[in-house]
Structures are given as C-alpha cells and as structure tokens.
Design an enzyme around this catalytic site. Structure first.
Site, PDB file in Angstrom:
ATOM      1  N   LYS A  78       0.851  -1.189   0.000  1.00  0.00           N
ATOM      2  CA  LYS A  78       0.000   0.000   0.000  1.00  0.00           C
ATOM      3  C   LYS A  78       0.889   1.242   0.000  1.00  0.00           C
ATOM      4  O   LYS A  78       1.942   1.264   0.642  1.00  0.00           O
ATOM      5  CB  LYS A  78      -0.897  -0.016   1.249  1.00  0.00           C
ATOM      6  CG  LYS A  78      -1.979   1.059   1.264  1.00  0.00           C
ATOM      7  CD  LYS A  78      -2.914   0.887   2.472  1.00  0.00           C
ATOM      8  CE  LYS A  78      -4.018   1.934   2.497  1.00  0.00           C
ATOM      9  NZ  LYS A  78      -4.953   1.732   3.634  1.00  0.00           N
ATOM     10  N   SER A 153      -9.872   1.710   2.609  1.00  0.00           N
ATOM     11  CA  SER A 153      -8.997   2.504   1.782  1.00  0.00           C
ATOM     12  C   SER A 153      -7.927   1.700   1.041  1.00  0.00           C
ATOM     13  O   SER A 153      -7.345   2.196   0.074  1.00  0.00           O
ATOM     14  CB  SER A 153      -8.300   3.549   2.656  1.00  0.00           C
ATOM     15  OG  SER A 153      -7.441   2.914   3.587  1.00  0.00           O
ATOM     16  N   SER A 177     -10.241  -0.605   6.726  1.00  0.00           N
ATOM     17  CA  SER A 177      -9.587  -0.423   5.430  1.00  0.00           C
ATOM     18  C   SER A 177      -8.855  -1.638   4.877  1.00  0.00           C
ATOM     19  O   SER A 177      -8.426  -1.627   3.720  1.00  0.00           O
ATOM     20  CB  SER A 177      -8.593   0.737   5.510  1.00  0.00           C
ATOM     21  OG  SER A 177      -9.279   1.957   5.466  1.00  0.00           O
TER      22      SER A 177
END
Lengths: 488, 479, 102
Positions: A78, A153, A177
């Site tokens: 990420k 997210s 997330s």
C-alpha cells in the site's frame, strides 16, 4: 509471460522456488507482466518499481537460499508504507514524487524475508475513504466487476490480490480499510491486534487505530504473511513486546466446541438483507462444523461510528499537520510569506475528503468542543471495549458481516460523506477496541463477494484464523475466480 | 510591592534545556554549536510514518528537577500534543505533558535582598521538546535549523506568587541555581539553555480579581526580565490611571530602549488543541524508580553552603562562591574528601583556580586539575614540605596535570626540615658570627634576621623557615 | 443536549487553525456537510458517561523507553535533498512575518 496466481498458494510458490521449477527473477518478471496486462482494468498500482524488484530477485537467485517461505515471492505494498528511495505518496498530491529515505519496519521485515516488492498500490488519500476513490492518482476497480469500487482505503492492495496480479499485498486498517476491501473483492484480509505489527513507516492517519495487515487469497497464506511482519519493534513504543506465536498453529479445519457469538446489532438497520442472509448461511456452516453459536448484544455498537469519526479525525488532523510544504513533498508556488505557504500548499495539496476530516478533527479538539466531542468519544470508546470484554468472557470469537453491502458502483457514494461513514459501522468497533479482525469470503450476492468478519480477543489471531480456515476449507469458495483470472 | 496604588502579580514559565546525550524522542545527539541540521534524522524532520520513542534519561532528569523543587512526581504520564504550525516545529505539534505533568505542587524558597525568605509555589513541571531555530534573512526568506528540535526541556511553571520585578529576578537566579545543582543542565543563558516566559498583571490594592495578563516570551536574560517587568508595571499603571484598559497582549522586550513592544493582541485563549499523544506508550513511575532517581540527585547548593559554613568554618561569602556552579562545588567536596584543609582548599579554588579559569577562558572540568592533586598540594603546604612561595610553581604544575609531590621533589622544591642537617649549619654560622650572637643578647632583633639570611643562603633557599627559626632561637639561647 | 450547529464563521475559524483556505462555495458546502456529520456525533449525548474513564489508546505497552544514548543516523544530506528549498545546510522558507507562530 504472466503467472497465474489463482492456481498457487504461497506454499506452492515456495516449493517451486525451492525445487528450481521457477526462479525468483522469472516470478518477478511474470508479476510485472501480470500488472502490465491487467492494470488497465484494475488500476491497482500507483507506481511499480521493476528495476529495483528485478535487481533484488537476481540477488536472491544468485544466493539461492530459499529457506524462508517468502523468499523470491512478489508483493504489493500500500502506498502509505515508507519504501526507501521509492516514491510513497499516500495517494496524495501533497506527496507527489516524495521518496522516503527509510523503510517501514514491515517493508524491512518482508525484504529480510526475501519477498520482492514490485510496486505501490492505490488507496484513498491518506487512507481516508472506503472506496479508494479519494486517491489523487486513479480510481481502482473491483476485481469482480470493474464498474464497482474495490472498497477502501486499501482498495489497490485488495484488487491486486483478488485480480491475480500479485500473490499477496499489505494494507492498513484504521476503521475497516483492510477487511472491507477484502470483503468487496472476495479475498482474505486481516487487521491484527493493535500493537501486533509495528507502525514505524506507516503514514499515520489515526495513531491509536492504525494497524498494518496482509491481503491474501487464503487464510493459510494470511497467517504466513502475518508471521513475517509481526513482532516487537524498538521504533514503535505502542508495539507489543509479546512473542509472535505460530499463527498457523490452529489451522486444522476443526472448530468443534468453538464458542461463537453473533451480535444482533451486526444484523440491524442498514444491513442489506441479502448480505445478512449470506453471512447467516456462513455462520450456519460453522455451526454444522461443530461450533456453538449464540446471539449476543454489543449495545454500544450504534455509537461506534460517531466515536470513531471524532477520534480518527482528531488524531488525523494533528498527524497531517506535518504536510506543510517546508521539509518535503509538494510546496505551492507563488507564495508571499510563510502563512501563504502553509495555506496554499495544504489547500492545493489535499483533496476534499482529507480536508473534511482535518476540519472535523480540528473542530473536535478545539477549545469549546473538546469535552463534548473528543473526550466524550474517548469515553464511548471505553464502553465499546467493555461490551467486547463481556462477550469474550464467554465466547472465543465474534462473527458477523464485514460490510453492510456488497461493492457499490464507482462514483455512487463519494459525494455523500455521511452515507460513506455509516458503511464502516461493522468494522469500526474492532479498531476502537484494538482487536484482531479477519474478513473471509462468504459467498456472493448478485455476483459480488460478501465478507464474513471474524473478531477475536486481543492477541488471539490464532483462533480467528482457525475459524476462518475451517469455514474456508468447508466452503471452498476460493475455487471461484473473477473473470480477470482468464487473463493469465 | 507595586506601583502607586497597584499591586503586581507575576507568573513565570521557565524553560531549561536538559543536557542529555540524545533528544527527547529521537536518538539524534544533543549538541550545541554544530553545523546546521547536523544532528537531525527523519524523526526530527517529522517525516511521514516516523514514530517517537521517549528518552528515559530525559524523564529521569525531569524527575530530578521535580524532586529538587519539592514537587510530587506523577505516577503516570501519558504525554500530550500541543498543536501549532511553525517552521521550527516540524510535526506542527510539540510533545509535552499538559494533562500529566512530571511534577506538581512544588516550591522554591527564594531569599530576597532584605534577607527575608519568600516561598514561590511551583504549579507544575513538564518534560517537553524544544523547537528548532529560525533565522530571518534579509533576502525575503527565513532559514530553518532543526539541530535543537527535540532537545528535552523542563518547563517550570510558577504560581502567580511573585509580586515585583526584583522578586522575579531573585526567583530566576535561585531557580537557576537549584536546577544547576540537579546536574541536568548548566543553564547557560548565552546559549539559550534557560529562557523565561513571563506574564504580568496589576490590580488596585484590595481588589480580589487579577488584572488582565500581558505575556512576554522567550527572554534569555534575567536582567531583561527585570527590565521588561519594570517597564510593564509602569506602563500598565499609566494606562489604568488614564482610565484605559489593559488588553490581553503578547509583547516583546526591546533592550536598547528598555521597553516592551506590542507583538499581537490575543483574542481569547490560544487554541493549541492539546490532546493525549497516541504514538507514545504511557509511562508508569513507581516509588522504587523515584527513590533511585532521588539517590542520584546531587546535594543542593543551600545544603552545601550550610555544611561549608557551619561544619568547615568557611566564610559565607566564600561558600557562596564555591556553590556558583555544580562543577565547582563537587570539585571542592572531592578535594576535602581527598584530605585537604577546607580553608586552604577553598582559598585556592576561589583565588588561584578561578583566576586561572578566567585567564584561560576555560571551565573547571576542561582543566587538567584534579581534586586529588589540589588536595595533595594543600597537604604539602600544611605539613611544611613546601612553602607557599614554592607552592606557586607547584600550582602551575598541577594545573597541567602533574602530581604535586612528584613534581616538587623532581624540581627541588621540597623544604629542608631535618633538624640534624639544619643544626650543623646553625652551629657553623654561629661560630663564624660571634658579633651577631652579641647583638642578639643585646636585644637587637635584626641579628636573627641576618643569621636566617645566611642560613637560607647555605640551604639554597630550601630550609623550612619556621623550623629553622625555632632551632636558631634555641641555639642562640644556649650560647 | 441541544443539536450542535456550526456556523460558516466557525468553519472559517477552524479552517484558519488547520491552515486551509476555502472559497465561498466551498465554505458553504463544508458548513452543510460538517453540520450533517456533527448531527451524527450528537447521538453520543444519549449515552451517560459521567463515571466512565476515557480511552485514548489501546496499547498494552507501558514504559517502552529508550536509553539516553546518542546515535546520529547521518541523514542530513538526504533530508536536505528532499526539501523543496534549502541553502547552506538550512531549510529555506518564505519570510516569517513578525508575530506569526507560537
């Protein structure tokens, strides 16, 4: 040449590397091809780093030591995990082109294990959002339906794994997330206990809630990756000093006698009945495997969203103050003085959702509001924790849906922050209480995956994995692949 | 005290940099005077993703100050963030201890000029981060050096117990000495290691509400503090007498005009949005830990002075000089412990050693002198081995690290006190100078002076004069 | 508890604290959105919390402290290289006006 990760779990990849059926270089090249081949649909990566990845793979092949189960295996990270010398943006304009000069602890640990990072995955800007649509750079799509959101997210990481680009990826979870995008993409996502994984190098959203965790296609893979990234870190004074257990220890498929609690609040208002039905079927399957299932109550659940949004936005408003155009990242042009530099840099550098949360948090901490908002929320947090403690006196795990709905259409909710916030109601309490939470695929509604959330006691990831593994082995849902699997 | 019909209320927030090896939240070195940004890392720069880890040494230094000021050490510290944007504050928050200060409810007994002792209550003490430094160029830019960023500070917040600029001055001086004697800082004003934020208000005598406070920040000279307060006291009185109102202002002191200048008018309280720091693990301080720190706390200047005056017979003024710095006081104590005569050792430290330090512009700890060597020299003087005149040479030597006795012997500086040797010379001199014996018997004192001179010549100046004198008189009386 | 409302002026004040600037349309939009969200927050007032201690962190770790040992990571040059503007080892920013900052 691409590589079909749908047919191999991490253990299988490891065996092929050990037996020299494939080299780390070949696997890395194939992964780069995978991304080239499918990222037009998935838009999962903000950036890739083929040169660095291939150089690392080459070194691994030269050494030829594949003792570690992750050596030579590609990974997506990420884009809020600091990677030394490699652009890390948090999906924000304000960090466009920013190259950290240090590695996050998880990046260092994976690198020491020999995992090969191939790129940085898309996300909501500074992890603020539930659909990855607040990214400054691109809109990632759901691996099962490219007209739908991947969740967020950590949408890029979820889509990359579910879409078969990489065998595993890391995300971060502040209010859901990891679990929600895992659910939306039909894969396995774990938010570990707060303190289980070091946050050093994770671009903070809310420091008391953030945790890093793995995305994988199977529960066993997930346990393997968590073992590699967990553990004490001198750099993170909130990290636990506990020994890291063998997270695979209880992956037997057996859940006889396991005491499962199902909170009635997790099937209340706002939960799509079809999702509820699918999740209940999954719970029934666990019961059929020999677990006992009782309905319980977590009475303060409905206050979780408000408490969470106050605490999260307050901490975030402070954490994001460092983005001021002074020391790194974006600096606005044409500034007359310092005040101008701050205001222009931040107003141009942040997107709307980030600004909204900064505003909420700044307000919640401000002189007149602190007691009624921030402190009140912190007290509600205590009540939520007490709810969980009571249930865990009698039960081993709590299960329910991960998200109230399946993935929705791109653009559908991004303009309605209140609707977006309420979508986190099922995942938020877990962060507030610092518990481990896992999402595994529980089947499909209208062709889109539904997530089963399994919540454990603090530092009892083993039982959470045990439950998820038993269900996964019984349901064999991992045999179902999205259409994009045909591209490999 | 006050001005005309007004009484003055002063509160002081004093920041002292603690001289730890490393910063409060990062391991970067704490060191003054290095190249800009030399002592910085990703933590000091507030990089995305970095986390702080608190310095145990800084906490213990904070505990020392709390104990020295008779405060209660907090059993639980959570740390807090104070949010504000400024280039020398890279995270845009300062890590401090607003809700759980390291110490609360302390006091300092301040001796005022007239000899009375006033107790100034200390509300609380915080261990917190210092900011970096901004310098303002003439080119339309400001420049930021983060070397100082993160240096641990102890902030000492007084209650508004101070009633005059003079009291404020005395408080600051004595607070500085109290902190100095905890060993956590040399509190060098010129290096900005001690700075004061002051607030002052005045009110008509008898009024039961305080006047509006005016604040001045970061003053790094006690004189400036005093001057600023004197000016403010007068200015505020004039405003009130003219029927005006005092605004809540931040002002700054301007030395050339010895006045204060308005910086900004405050509208309500500053909104620093304090909240508990979620990136640091809480700290639990138990009694065992407090006891350990208390045991490491050096004896205070006051205690030492009492000991010097009452037990060692040192003059109060000398005791004051010996306790100017912790280094001097420790050195003196060690010299006494090594067996030196207290008065003579004190005289040397106050006189020759201080003069040496001034001449060479060095600190005591930067010289080669050790307490053992100073004590050794004092002992040589006391037992007559060397004369005070010879000691001058020995002193020069011990300042460069020489062992006094070895040096004295090697350079023939040892006095001759052996009666057998001296008596032989006395006999010889008396035999050769019958006239002097006659003169002596006739009551002429000069005669002994002449004989001693002859004897010193024979001993090449090495005879111990007092021994020689005694023996000569005895021999003269025999004849 | 009465419903929390936030006025346009308050939103502007908070924006000032956060170093953000909004044009009129944005300010209106944010005022509406923040008010909606604050209404959700207001549900918390239903819960009695008089005798409840606040939870600010769920870390189980206490006294994770570092010994006072200096270690220079030698990052100065890389740090300055990443700064938008630097000169002579210093970070360069537009002039700070008198009275700005703390």
């Amino acid at each position: 040449m691409t590589f079909n990760y749908f047919e191999h779990d991490l253990a299988s990849l490891h065996n092929q590397l050990v037996n020299r059926e494939i080299t780390a270089t070949e696997l890395t090249e194939a992964t780069i091809d995978n991304i080239a081949n499918t990222d037009e649909q998935l838009q999962a990566f903000i950036s890739t780093n083929p040169d660095e990845a291939l150089a690392q793979a080459k070194l691994i092949d030269e050494k030829g030591n594949f003792d570690n189960v992750l050596t030579g295996i590609p990974v997506g990270l990420k884009d809020n995990l600091a990677t030394k010398g490699i652009q890390t943006t948090g999906a924000s304009h304000i960090l466009e082109g920013f190259k950290p000069i240090y590695n996050a602890t998880v990046v260092e640990k994976l690198s020491n294990s020999g995992a090969v990072s191939v790129g940085k995955t898309n996300m909501d800007e500074f992890a603020m959002g539930g659909s990855t649509e607040t990214s400054y750079y691109k809109k990632t799509t759901n691996a099962w339906d490219h007209s739908k959101v991947p969740g967020g997210s950590s949408g890029g990481s979820a889509s990359a794994v579910a879409g078969g680009q990489v065998p595993f990826a890391l995300g971060s979870d502040t209010g859901g997330s990891i679990r929600q995008p895992a659910a939306f993409n039909g894969i396995v996502g774990m938010k570990p206990t707060y303190g289980r994984v070091s946050r050093w190098g994770l671009f903070a959203m809310a420091s008391s809630l953030d945790q890093i965790g793995p995305f994988t296609r199977t529960v066993k893979d997930n346990a393997t990756v968590l073992s590699a990234i967990a553990g004490f870190d001198a750099h993170d004074s909130t990290a636990s000093q506990r020994e890291v257990p063998d997270f695979s220890a209880k992956l037997t498929g057996d859940v006889k006698g396991l005491k499962i609690a199902v909170p009635k609040e997790y099937f209340g208002e706002g939960i799509d009945p079809k999702v509820a039905k699918q999740v209940k079927a999954a719970i029934a399957q666990l019961e059929a495997l020999g677990a006992t299932v009782d309905e319980v109550s977590l009475p303060h659940t409905k206050y979780g969203v408000a408490a969470y949004y106050i605490i999260m936005s307050s901490e975030a408003s402070s954490n994001l103050q460092r983005y001021d155009g002074v020391r790194y990242g974006f600096r606005a042009d044409d500034v007359k003085n310092l005040e101008d530099l701050y205001v222009k840099t931040r107003s141009e550098g942040f997107g709307d959702e980030v600004k909204r949360r900064i505003m909420l948090g700044t307000f919640s901490l401000s002189a007149g509001a602190y007691d009624a908002f921030f402190k009140k929320a912190a007290k509600i947090r205590t009540l939520l924790i007490e709810d969980f403690n009571k249930v865990f006196e009698k039960y081993d795990v709590i299960v329910g849906p991960t998200a109230p709905t399946v993935a929705y259409g791109l653009g559908e909710e991004v303009d309605d922050p209140t609707a977006m916030y309420l979508a986190d109601v099922l995942t938020i309490p877990v962060n507030l209480a610092g518990l481990p939470g896992l999402s595994v695929n529980a089947g499909f509604v209208d062709g889109l995956p539904v997530g089963l959330q399994i919540i454990g006691k603090p530092f009892d990831e083993e039982t959470v994995y045990q439950t998820g593994y038993a269900y996964e082995q019984a349901s064999h849902l991992f045999d179902q692949h999205p259409d994009i699997a045909k591209k490999y | 005290m006050g001005t005309g019909n007004f009484e003055t209320t002063i509160g002081l927030e004093v920041h002292v940099e603690m001289q730890t090896n490393s910063k409060l939240l990062s391991p970067s070195p704490v060191h003054y005077g290095d190249e800009p940004n030399e002592n910085t890392n990703v933590i000091d720069f507030g990089y995305p993703g970095v986390l702080p880890v608190a310095n145990k040494g800084a906490l213990e230094y904070g505990m020392r100050v709390a104990l020295a000021l008779h405060a209660t050490v907090s059993p639980f510290i959570r740390w807090d963030r104070k949010n504000y944007f400024y280039p020398d504050n890279p995270k845009a928050y300062q890590t401090t201890q607003s809700q759980t200060p390291i110490g609360t409810n302390g006091y300092l007994d301040v001796t005022l000029e007239d000899g009375t002792v006033k107790r100034v209550r200390i509300k609380e003490m915080h261990v917190e981060e210092d900011a970096g430094k901004n310098t303002h160029g003439s080119d339309g830019y400001s420049y930021v050096d983060l070397n100082r960023q993160g240096t641990p500070l102890i902030e000492i917040v007084s209650e508004p117990d101070i009633a005059s600029p003079e009291e404020a001055y005395a408080y600051l001086e004595q607070l500085r000495q109290a902190v100095l004697f905890t060993g956590v800082s040399e509190a060098k004003m010129q290096e900005g290691q001690m700075r004061a934020d002051v607030n002052i208000s005045i009110r008509p005598y008898g009024s039961d509400t305080f006047g509006t406070k005016v604040e001045m920040k970061n003053i790094n000279s006690f004189n400036y503090v005093r001057n600023a307060l004197i000016f403010e006291e007068k200015r505020q009185a004039e405003v009130l007498r003219a029927g005006g109102e005092i605004r809540q202002e931040t002002r700054r002191y301007d030395e050339p005009t010895k006045s204060t200048i308005l910086m900004r008018v405050k509208e309500g309280a500053d909104d620093y949005r304090y909240f508990p720091e979620p990136d640091l693990s809480p700290v639990v301080i138990d009694q065992t830990w407090i006891d350990e720190v208390a045991a490491s706390l050096p004896k205070s200047a006051g205690d030492r002075r009492n000991h010097y005056v009452n037990d060692l017979g040192i003059e109060p003024y000398d005791a004051e000089v010996l306790t100017q710095t912790l280094a001097m006081a420790n050195f003196y104590d060690d010299t006494i412990a090594a067996g030196a005569d207290p008065k003579r050792a004190a005289n040397y430290l106050i006189g020759d050693v201080n003069a040496y330090m001034n001449k060479h512009q060095v600190e005591l700890q930067d010289t080669e002198l050790t307490p053992e060597h100073l004590a050794g020299m004092v002992k040589l003087i006391e037992d007559g081995t060397i004369s005070t005149k010879q000691a001058k040479q020995v002193f020069e030597a011990i300042m460069t690290g020489e062992e006094p006795e070895t040096f004295a012997k090697a350079h023939g500086l040892v006095q001759l006190s052996d009666p057998d040797v001296l008596l032989a010379w006395i006999t010889e001199v008396l035999d050769n100078n019958p006239q002097s014996i006659e003169d002596f018997k006739g009551g002429k004192d000069r005669a002994t002076g002449y004989l001693i001179g002859q004897l010193m010549k024979m001993s090449k100046g090495q005879a111990n004069p007092s021994v020689l004198n005694k023996l000569l008189l005895a021999e003269l009386n025999k004849r | 508890m009465a419903e929390t409302t936030i006025t346009r002026d308050e939103v502007a004040h908070v924006a000032g604290l956060a170093k953000l600037a909004f044009n009129d349309a944005e300010l209106d939009q944010f005022t509406t959105q923040l008010s909606d969200i604050l209404n959700i927050f207001d549900t918390l007032s239903e819960v009695g919390t008089d005798n409840v201690d606040p939870t600010y962190s769920v870390t189980e770790t206490v006294n994770h402290l570092r010994d006072d040992v200096a270690d220079n990571w030698g990052q100065k040059q890389e740090l300055l290289d990443n700064a938008p503007l630097a000169a002579a080892g210093l970070i360069k920013v537009p002039a700070i006006l008198d009275g700005e900052g703390e």
